[in-house]
Design an enzyme around this catalytic site. Structure first.
Site, PDB file in Angstrom:
ATOM      1  N   LEU B 128      32.739  -5.946  17.129  1.00  0.00           N
ATOM      2  CA  LEU B 128      32.225  -4.590  17.337  1.00  0.00           C
ATOM      3  C   LEU B 128      31.493  -4.484  18.682  1.00  0.00           C
ATOM      4  CD1 LEU B 128      31.626  -1.731  16.133  1.00  0.00           C
ATOM      5  CD2 LEU B 128      29.657  -2.727  14.974  1.00  0.00           C
ATOM      6  N   SER B 135      23.188  -2.101  20.039  1.00  0.00           N
ATOM      7  CA  SER B 135      22.650  -1.257  18.964  1.00  0.00           C
ATOM      8  C   SER B 135      23.346   0.098  18.936  1.00  0.00           C
ATOM      9  CB  SER B 135      21.143  -1.065  19.148  1.00  0.00           C
ATOM     10  OG  SER B 135      20.462  -2.280  18.918  1.00  0.00           O
ATOM     11  N   ILE B 160      30.948 -12.337  20.002  1.00  0.00           N
ATOM     12  CA  ILE B 160      31.666 -12.297  18.729  1.00  0.00           C
ATOM     13  C   ILE B 160      31.570 -13.651  18.001  1.00  0.00           C
ATOM     14  CG2 ILE B 160      33.864 -11.786  17.596  1.00  0.00           C
ATOM     15  CD1 ILE B 160      32.380  -9.433  19.165  1.00  0.00           C
ATOM     16  N   GLN B 282      -7.487 -28.336   3.657  1.00  0.00           N
ATOM     17  CA  GLN B 282      -7.304 -27.004   3.080  1.00  0.00           C
ATOM     18  C   GLN B 282      -6.540 -26.074   4.012  1.00  0.00           C
ATOM     19  OE1 GLN B 282     -10.761 -24.441   2.448  1.00  0.00           O
ATOM     20  NE2 GLN B 282     -10.100 -24.199   0.314  1.00  0.00           N
ATOM     21  N   GLU B 366      23.586  -8.268  13.718  1.00  0.00           N
ATOM     22  CA  GLU B 366      23.882  -7.370  12.587  1.00  0.00           C
ATOM     23  C   GLU B 366      22.797  -6.305  12.393  1.00  0.00           C
ATOM     24  OE1 GLU B 366      25.949  -8.699   9.212  1.00  0.00           O
ATOM     25  OE2 GLU B 366      26.557 -10.572  10.146  1.00  0.00           O
ATOM     26  N   SER B 369      15.956  -5.752  14.476  1.00  0.00           N
ATOM     27  CA  SER B 369      14.842  -5.318  13.623  1.00  0.00           C
ATOM     28  C   SER B 369      14.450  -3.878  13.922  1.00  0.00           C
ATOM     29  CB  SER B 369      13.653  -6.262  13.797  1.00  0.00           C
ATOM     30  OG  SER B 369      13.928  -7.475  13.117  1.00  0.00           O
TER      31      SER B 369
END
Lengths: 260, 385
Positions: B128, B135, B160, B282, B366, B369
């Site tokens: 794509l 984007s 790709i 801790q 894909e 964010s």
């Protein structure tokens, strides 16, 4: 040909083991289980025969609680045809002989041409069940197989002390116990796992097998009195540092103690 | 009605998860470091994925696949990524993008031809992105011109995944640039087609063993029978498959975070400083506790999105949330776990730095964010809270 494979579910090799409250066995809550590694090789040997000889049926048999179903499904996913699950609290606490009696009852009903089992279990380490099962059935057996061939008769290479190998030939029906590393065990494929959903798991009780009162903790001739971690040895000194440093310290110690 | 907890796996799911985990531990763990250094998958890896049934999870049995659920893909991707995120993305693209798109939009004849091929050994790729459209995916310039019963493809695709190994490519191109997104069409192009070349592989920060390639199409003739869905409706193919793809990437990031975390948890229980195991401090314990919370939350988001999908419920918002959160968690957990190793964590001797490098892509591919937040915000305003 029909092959029966005896599998035992044992704690996973990576599981963290603790002694249970009663000090008689390990704590089994929330730990991961797997098919006894020796039995995985037994199953793989059976599946390789099935791949070679059309019409071969592989039946896996296991004894234990509900959680054992996952191991049986895994075996079916790897390619076994069906499973027998002896699921009965009355079988709990069976010693090797009790286990062998249960398996013998299943074997009598199935009358397999060949029985495979791991040569020992990863938890009990007794290596007794396989030979006892063969004896109860009155069939020949051999143990610790590292290779297996079937050309009419069965030919097995078995491991002896000091790395020696012995070649044994047996006629069927017979029983063979397998050593780890005898073959490369396959993984259950997703296709196999999906197909396994439709394969039957025959659930049986001790009474179904005509063994009520003859197996389980009460009938066992061997009982585990106590399970414990031995106390750390006294007087041991752990040397630390780089390899060279450790070697230096070790040589120093040997000289200091006048051992050489 | 029986409604088990999200993480309560059905028996076959458990058997499958354990099988993939055993495979990953025994066969992939020793290769992950070397493949990262070599920037290449070892040749035995992809055939092994096929043999395990991990490359045709949702393909029906009648076409040679496993006929399993989308959730099974999620389990496979997570377990692979726990050991090597590069191998996980090969499985991810195959199942959640390529097979998903063909299953959803292909004709029965295309199912038979293409899914059969993908089940039996062909790797798929999803083409794509272009240099000028990341984007803004539908600003793509790759051009498909009708010519008799065929189309002629001309243009370039960039970044790709699986380009180096794939035999079958889904290529998005426009039949009419003036029509905007309504010109976009999805074509199935096979490796070796005349005029189709793969001149370049990217050198990357992370997931280095996974190939990321440039594809060049110079008058590649594609038969009309290889149009997936309708001409001018490729934007639908892209939008609708990327939704599932996001859950796949979320699972990859969950698995990666888990792998980084488990390594650090083991290390702090053996490393001693100031006369005690560092896992007894801790500050260290709290850091690990927070990481465990983050991973659990990311896993729940991912599993919920996947289970919603399998139940036929709307899942777009949950998929975007899962990907946004899991990629954030993966980066943070990988980074904070690396610090627990101290100096050795910064060296390539230790697997911690690879997890951190591999995590970075989660916020990028894909749908970045930024895009996930846009998607979520858009739904908040159109559908309400």
């Amino acid at each position: 040909m029909k092959i029966m494979v005896c599998i035992k579910q044992v704690p996973h090799q990576d599981a963290r083991l603790d002694v249970n409250g009663a000090g008689t066995w390990i704590q089994e809550e929330n730990i991961k289980f797997e098919i006894n590694p020796y039995d995985q090789n037994a199953l793989e040997a059976a599946l390789q025969l099935k791949d070679k000889e059309a019409g071969t049926e592989v039946v896996v048999v296991s004894i234990g609680p509900e959680r054992v179903t996952q191991s049986l499904r895994t075996a079916l996913g790897m390619g076994a045809d069906r499973a027998v699950h002896v699921k009965d609290g009355a079988a709990d606490g069976s010693d090797s002989l009790g286990t062998a009696k249960i398996l013998a009852a299943v074997a009598k009903a199935e009358s397999p041409d060949l029985i495979f089992a791991g040569f020992m279990s990863d938890d009990g380490n007794l290596a007794a069940t396989g030979p006892m099962l063969a004896t109860l059935l009155g069939i020949p057996h051999t143990t610790t197989a590292v290779s297996f061939q079937k050309n009419g008769a069965i030919q097995v290479e078995r491991e002896l002390e000091g790395g020696a190998l012995e070649v044994v030939e047996l006629n069927t029906p017979c029983l063979v116990t397998t050593q780890t590393g005898m073959n490369q065990v396959r993984y259950a494929s997703l296709k196999g796992i999906m197909a396994a959903k439709k394969k039957p798991i025959d659930v049986k009780t001790v009474a179904d097998l005509g063994l009520a009162g003859q197996v389980g903790a009460d009938a066992a001739k061997i009982k585990i009195e106590k399970l414990y971690t031995p106390p750390k040895g006294q007087g041991a000194e752990i040397l630390s540092g780089s390899v060279d440093e450790v070697v230096g310290k070790l040589v120093g110690k040997i000289k200091e103690l006048g051992l050489l | 009605m029986d409604r088990p907890a999200l993480t309560d796996l059905a028996e076959e799911e458990r058997v499958f998860r354990d099988a993939v985990r055993a495979f990953a531990e025994e066969k992939l763990r020793p290769l992950a470091g070397p493949m990262d250094k070599e920037s290449k998958l070892r040749p035995e890896v992809i055939p092994a994925l096929f043999e395990l049934g991990l490359m045709g999870i949702e393909i029906p049995e009648s076409l040679g696949g496993a006929g399993a659920s989308f959730f099974m893909s999620i389990l496979a991707i997570e377990e692979l990524a726990r050991v090597d995120a590069s191998v996980a993305v090969v499985c991810d693209v195959q199942n959640t993008l390529v097979i998903n798109a063909i299953k959803k939009f292909g004709s029965p004849a295309q199912h038979e031809r293409m899914l059969g091929k993908l089940a039996s050994g062909a790797v798929g790729a999803y083409a794509l992105s272009e240099a000028g459209s990341g984007s803004d995916a539908f600003a793509l310039a790759c051009r498909a011109t009708p010519q008799g019963d065929d189309f002629v493809l001309r243009g370039r695709k960039l970044w790709i995944t699986n380009g180096g190994e794939a035999g079958l490519f889904l290529v998005f191109a426009t039949v009419d640039p003036a029509a905007g997104y309504k010109g976009i069409t999805c074509f199935v192009v096979e490796r070796g087609a005349d005029g189709f070349t793969i001149p370049r592989k990217e050198d990357k920060l992370g997931i280095r063993a996974s190939s990321t390639c440039e594809l060049v199409f110079e008058d590649v003739v594609v038969p009309r029978a290889n149009v997936l869905g309708d001409v001018g409706r490729g934007y639908k193919v892209a939008i609708e498959t990327l939704n599932e793809g996001r859950i796949g990437i979320a699972a990859q990031m969950v698995g990666l975070a888990q792998g980084a975390f488990e390594g650090a948890l083991a290390y702090v229980q053996q490393r001693e400083q100031f006369g005690q195991k560092i896992g007894e401090f801790q500050a260290v314990r709290h850091r690990l506790a927070r990481a465990a919370i983050d991973i659990e939350a990311a896993r729940l988001l991912s599993y919920n999105a996947a289970r919603l999908h399998d139940a036929g419920q709307p899942f777009l918002r949950q998929a975007a949330m899962a990907k946004w959160f899991a990629s954030d968690v993966a980066e943070r957990v990988a980074s904070e776990c690396l610090e627990l190793y101290g100096g050795i964590g910064f060296t390539t001797e230790c697997p911690a730095e690879k997890y951190l490098r591999d995590a970075k892509i989660g916020k990028i591919y894909e749908g970045t964010s930024f895009v996930q937040l846009d998607t979520i915000a858009k739904m908040l305003f159109s559908e309400g809270a």
